[in-house]
Design a protein around this motif. Structure first.
Motif, PDB file in Angstrom:
ATOM      1  N   LEU A 103      -1.374  -0.836  -4.334  1.00 58.85           N
ATOM      2  CA  LEU A 103      -2.365   0.231  -4.140  1.00 58.85           C
ATOM      3  C   LEU A 103      -1.653   1.573  -4.082  1.00 58.85           C
ATOM      4  O   LEU A 103      -0.613   1.700  -3.421  1.00 58.85           O
ATOM      5  N   ILE A 104      -2.214   2.578  -4.761  1.00 58.59           N
ATOM      6  CA  ILE A 104      -1.730   3.958  -4.664  1.00 58.59           C
ATOM      7  C   ILE A 104      -2.892   4.822  -4.196  1.00 58.59           C
ATOM      8  O   ILE A 104      -3.888   4.968  -4.896  1.00 58.59           O
ATOM      9  N   THR A 105      -2.751   5.392  -2.990  1.00 57.27           N
ATOM     10  CA  THR A 105      -3.832   6.185  -2.404  1.00 57.27           C
ATOM     11  C   THR A 105      -3.761   7.655  -2.792  1.00 57.27           C
ATOM     12  O   THR A 105      -4.785   8.329  -2.873  1.00 57.27           O
ATOM     13  N   ALA A 106      -2.554   8.176  -2.987  1.00 58.82           N
ATOM     14  CA  ALA A 106      -2.385   9.609  -3.262  1.00 58.82           C
ATOM     15  C   ALA A 106      -0.980   9.848  -3.781  1.00 58.82           C
ATOM     16  O   ALA A 106      -0.051   9.091  -3.477  1.00 58.82           O
ATOM     17  N   MET A 107      -0.821  10.917  -4.552  1.00 57.98           N
ATOM     18  CA  MET A 107       0.509  11.328  -5.020  1.00 57.98           C
ATOM     19  C   MET A 107       0.697  12.822  -4.793  1.00 57.98           C
ATOM     20  O   MET A 107       1.215  13.539  -5.650  1.00 57.98           O
ATOM     21  N   ASP A 108       0.254  13.309  -3.636  1.00 57.99           N
ATOM     22  CA  ASP A 108       0.421  14.722  -3.308  1.00 57.99           C
ATOM     23  C   ASP A 108       1.897  15.039  -3.081  1.00 57.99           C
ATOM     24  O   ASP A 108       2.664  14.178  -2.635  1.00 57.99           O
ATOM     25  N   HIS A 139       1.299  16.103   7.068  1.00 62.25           N
ATOM     26  CA  HIS A 139       1.262  16.650   5.707  1.00 62.25           C
ATOM     27  C   HIS A 139       0.004  17.500   5.596  1.00 62.25           C
ATOM     28  O   HIS A 139      -1.016  17.182   6.209  1.00 62.25           O
ATOM     29  N   PRO A 140       0.043  18.606   4.824  1.00 65.08           N
ATOM     30  CA  PRO A 140      -1.142  19.478   4.742  1.00 65.08           C
ATOM     31  C   PRO A 140      -2.423  18.740   4.368  1.00 65.08           C
ATOM     32  O   PRO A 140      -3.494  19.034   4.910  1.00 65.08           O
ATOM     33  N   ALA A 141      -2.342  17.779   3.454  1.00 69.72           N
ATOM     34  CA  ALA A 141      -3.544  17.044   3.048  1.00 69.72           C
ATOM     35  C   ALA A 141      -4.099  16.229   4.211  1.00 69.72           C
ATOM     36  O   ALA A 141      -5.321  16.117   4.388  1.00 69.72           O
ATOM     37  N   GLU A 142      -3.205  15.644   5.013  1.00 71.74           N
ATOM     38  CA  GLU A 142      -3.641  14.869   6.180  1.00 71.74           C
ATOM     39  C   GLU A 142      -4.282  15.776   7.221  1.00 71.74           C
ATOM     40  O   GLU A 142      -5.304  15.425   7.829  1.00 71.74           O
ATOM     41  N   ILE A 143      -3.681  16.947   7.447  1.00 71.60           N
ATOM     42  CA  ILE A 143      -4.236  17.890   8.417  1.00 71.60           C
ATOM     43  C   ILE A 143      -5.616  18.361   7.968  1.00 71.60           C
ATOM     44  O   ILE A 143      -6.557  18.432   8.774  1.00 71.60           O
ATOM     45  N   LYS A 144      -5.745  18.670   6.691  1.00 73.01           N
ATOM     46  CA  LYS A 144      -7.041  19.107   6.156  1.00 73.01           C
ATOM     47  C   LYS A 144      -8.092  18.024   6.335  1.00 73.01           C
ATOM     48  O   LYS A 144      -9.222  18.299   6.776  1.00 73.01           O
ATOM     49  N   ILE A 149       0.857  -1.190   0.000  1.00 69.16           N
ATOM     50  CA  ILE A 149       0.000   0.000   0.000  1.00 69.16           C
ATOM     51  C   ILE A 149       0.888   1.233   0.000  1.00 69.16           C
ATOM     52  O   ILE A 149       1.657   1.464   0.942  1.00 69.16           O
ATOM     53  N   SER A 150       0.793   2.041  -1.056  1.00 69.94           N
ATOM     54  CA  SER A 150       1.611   3.239  -1.175  1.00 69.94           C
ATOM     55  C   SER A 150       0.723   4.474  -1.224  1.00 69.94           C
ATOM     56  O   SER A 150      -0.490   4.385  -1.391  1.00 69.94           O
ATOM     57  N   GLY A 151       1.366   5.642  -1.112  1.00 71.35           N
ATOM     58  CA  GLY A 151       0.630   6.903  -1.195  1.00 71.35           C
ATOM     59  C   GLY A 151       1.194   7.913  -0.227  1.00 71.35           C
ATOM     60  O   GLY A 151       1.710   7.560   0.833  1.00 71.35           O
ATOM     61  N   SER A 152       1.083   9.189  -0.579  1.00 67.68           N
ATOM     62  CA  SER A 152       1.631  10.236   0.280  1.00 67.68           C
ATOM     63  C   SER A 152       0.837  10.392   1.569  1.00 67.68           C
ATOM     64  O   SER A 152       1.309  11.005   2.524  1.00 67.68           O
ATOM     65  N   HIS A 153      -0.355   9.840   1.632  1.00 67.52           N
ATOM     66  CA  HIS A 153      -1.108   9.743   2.886  1.00 67.52           C
ATOM     67  C   HIS A 153      -2.193   8.689   2.727  1.00 67.52           C
ATOM     68  O   HIS A 153      -2.544   8.301   1.611  1.00 67.52           O
ATOM     69  N   GLY A 154      -2.686   8.186   3.850  1.00 64.70           N
ATOM     70  CA  GLY A 154      -3.749   7.186   3.844  1.00 64.70           C
ATOM     71  C   GLY A 154      -3.269   5.751   3.898  1.00 64.70           C
ATOM     72  O   GLY A 154      -4.065   4.827   4.080  1.00 64.70           O
ATOM     73  N   LYS A 155      -1.947   5.546   3.773  1.00 63.11           N
ATOM     74  CA  LYS A 155      -1.483   4.165   3.634  1.00 63.11           C
ATOM     75  C   LYS A 155      -1.444   3.395   4.952  1.00 63.11           C
ATOM     76  O   LYS A 155      -1.612   2.175   4.953  1.00 63.11           O
TER      77      LYS A 155
END
Length: 462
Positions: free
Chosen positions: A183-188, A338-343, A115-121
Motif C-alpha cells: 500500500l502507498i498512502t502518499a508520496m509528499d 509533517h506539514p501534510a499531517e499537521i494540516k 503499508i508505506s507513505g509519507s503519512h497515514g501509514k
C-alpha cells in the motif's frame, strides 16, 4: 540468526526497534539495548525483562553481549555516527545490521502486508493488523505506533502466514522488504536530507512497489503520480480514494452521527461492503479505513470480520489521542510532524469544533525537514488560532545556521499569535491564558509534556 543467542539494539526505544526487540525476546533470545533517554515504551520493555542503558559508554555493554561469535547488533539510522556503543561493536568485528535488514529477514518467509507513505501509514497499518487479528486469517504485526486496542506495537501469531508492518521510507529502509500486498498512502516530500530531491524519493517508492511478489497486489491512493509499469505483470494493481468513484475502492454515503461515529459503505471491484461504522474522528480516518478494507479484502477477510473490526478499532497512542474531552476543554495529542499531517489534523479538529479557539503546541522535528518544508509548515500551523513553538528537536542532526523555530514563527500568517517557548516553560505559558481546544503535536520528546499538561488543564476544568 539461528546460532545467535544475544541481540543488542542500539536505539532500542524507537517504535520500530522496540517491536523487533520484543519479538526476539519472546522467542527466548537474550535481548538488551541502549537509548538516549527513557520513555513509556522503554519502561514497558523493562517490565518485560529487556534491560536498557541510557549511558553512551561501551562499559555499559553487558558481558554476555561482548562475545561477537554469539551476538548480533541491530541499530537504527537515527543513531549518530559518533555513538560510542555502536562504534565499539563496529570496530570490533561484530555482526552489525540496520533495523530494516532485520525486519526484512523477519518478513521474508511470510505473506507480508506492507503499508508505506509519507503519512497515514501508522493508523492504516494498525487498523489492517486489527482486522486481520480478528479474522480467521490472523497475523503477526510490527507497528509504527502503540495500538490502543492492545497496548502494544507488536504481536506474534505463529499460526498465520501474514505479517503486517509499516514500510518506512526513511534511509530507504523499505527497500529491504518484499511485500505480498503493498500500500502507498502518499508520496509528499520528506526526508530530502536522504533523497536530495522529490524525484529521487518517488523513485524509491516505485522501486519498493516493484518488489511486490508475484501473485500479490499493489494498492495506491488514487491521484498519486505513480508509474504502474514498474510493477510485475503478475501483480494486480488497484487504487483507493476517500470518495472518488474513479478509484477501485472508495467510500459512499459518508455520514457523521451526533455521537461522532462515521457511517459509510465501501465500493470495491468485488461489490459493495455496506453498513460500516468507525469511531475515530476525522475524514482522513475514513480514507484510512478504505485503504485497510482494500488490503484486508484482498488478503481474504470477509465482510462481517471487517465490519466488526472497524467498529471496535480505537486507533493508536498519539494519533488524534483525546486526553481531555469535555464541554469546557479539549486536549489532543498527536504525532504529526509533517506539514501534510499537521494540516490534516487541524482541519479535522476545526471540523469537530468549528466555533472554538484552537491552541497548538508544536515541536519541529529535524533541522533539515524544517528547512526544506518551512513554508508548508507555516501554512499548516496558520490554521490554528494560537501557536506555541518549541525549539527544533535535532534527533540525529546537528544544527543548521539560520534554521530555527524563530525562522518558522516569522513565516506563520499574520494575525495568528506565536510564542517561542521552552520545554520548561510550555505548560506555564499555555495555562497562563484562557484555553479551549489544545493540540500538542510533534515527533520529538514533546510527548513527555502531555501528562503534566493534562494535570494542569484538569485543574482549570475543576
Amino acid at each position: 540468526m539461528a546460532k545467535t543467542d544475544n541481540i543488542y539494539f542500539v536505539g532500542i526505544g524507537g517504535i520500530g526497534m522496540s517491536a523487533i526487540a520484543r519479538h526476539y525476546h519472546k522467542l527466548g533470545k537474550n535481548v538488551s539495548g541502549y537509548d538516549k533517554t527513557n520513555s513509556r515504551l522503554i519502561e514497558e520493555m523493562l517490565s518485560e525483562g529487556i534491560k536498557t542503558t541510557f549511558t553512551d559508554d561501551e562499559a555499559e555493554i553487558p558481558q554476555a553481549f561482548r562475545n561477537k561469535e554469539n551476538t548480533t547488533v541491530v541499530y537504527t539510522p537515527a543513531i549518530p555516527v559518533d555513538n560510542k556503543i555502536l562504534t565499539y561493536f563496529k570496530s570490533n568485528g561484530f555482526d552489525v545490521v540496520k533495523r530494516a535488514v532485520m525486519l526484512g529477514k523477519l518478513t521474508q518467509d511470510h505473506d507480508a502486508i506492507c503499508i508505506s507513505g509519507s503519512h497515514g501509514k501508522t493508523t492504516t497499518s494498525t487498523l489492517v493488523a486489527h482486522i486481520m487479528k480478528n479474522s480467521q486469517l490472523g497475523c503477526s504485526a510490527f507497528l509504527g505506533g502503540v495500538s490502543s486496542n492492545y497496548d502494544t506495537n507488536y504481536w506474534s501469531d505463529t499460526d498465520s502466514d501474514f505479517v503486517v508492518t509499516e514500510a518506512d521510507e526513511y534511509d530507504r529502509s523499505f527497500l529491504q522488504l518484499h511485500p505480498f500486498l503493498t500500500l502507498i498512502t502518499a508520496m509528499d516530500p520528506d526526508h530530502l536530507d536522504i533523497y536530495g530531491t522529490v524525484e529521487e524519493m518517488r523513485k524509491a517508492f516505485h522501486q519498493f512497489a516493484s518488489q511486490t511478489t508475484c501473485g500479490g497486489s499493489v494498492i495506491y491512493k488514487y491521484g498519486l503520480d505513480f508509474d504502474e509499469s514498474v510493477v510485475d505483470e503478475d501483480v494486480d494493481i488497484f487504487t483507493y480514494s476517500l470518495s472518488d468513484s474513479n478509484a477501485d475502492f472508495y467510500a459512499t454515503g459518508i455520514q457523521l452521527t451526533p455521537q461522532g461515529i462515521y457511517k459509510f459503505s465501501v465500493s470495491t471491484p468485488m461489490g459493495v461492503l455496506k453498513n460500516l461504522s468507525m469511531g475515530l474522528p476525522g475524514m482522513h480516518n475514513v480514507e484510512n479505513a478504505v485503504a485497510a478494507v482494500a488490503l484486508t479484502y484482498l488478503a481474504g477477510a470477509d465482510d462481517e470480520e471487517i465490519r466488526k473490526s472497524l467498529l471496535s478499532f480505537r486507533g493508536n497512542r498519539r494519533r488524534f489521542d483525546f486526553r481531555i474531552r469535555t464541554e469546557e476543554l479539549v486536549l489532543l495529542d498527536d504525532y504529526a510532524h509533517h506539514p501534510a499531517e499537521i494540516k490534516t489534523m487541524l482541519t479535522s479538529v476545526r471540523a469537530l469544533y468549528p466555533k472554538r479557539k484552537i491552541t497548538v503546541a508544536f515541536q519541529p522535528h529535524l533541522y533539515t525537514r524544517t528547512r526544506d518544508l518551512a513554508d508548508q509548515f507555516a501554512e499548516s500551523l496558520s490554521l490554528a488560532d494560537r501557536v506555541f513553538l518549541l525549539d527544533i528537536y535535532p534527533a540525529r542532526e546537528l544544527p543548521i545556521e539560520g534554521v530555527t523555530s524563530e525562522m518558522l514563527a516569522k513565516k506563520i500568517k499574520q494575525g495568528v499569535p506565536v510564542t517561542l517557548t521552552t520545554k520548561e516553560n510550555l505548560i506555564k505559558d499555555i495555562v497562563s491564558e484562557p484555553v479551549d481546544v489544545v493540540v500538542v503535536m510533534g515527533a520529538g520528546d514533546i510527548d513527555r509534556l502531555v501528562a503534566p499538561l493534562e494535570q494542569e488543564l484538569k485543574k482549570l476544568v475543576k
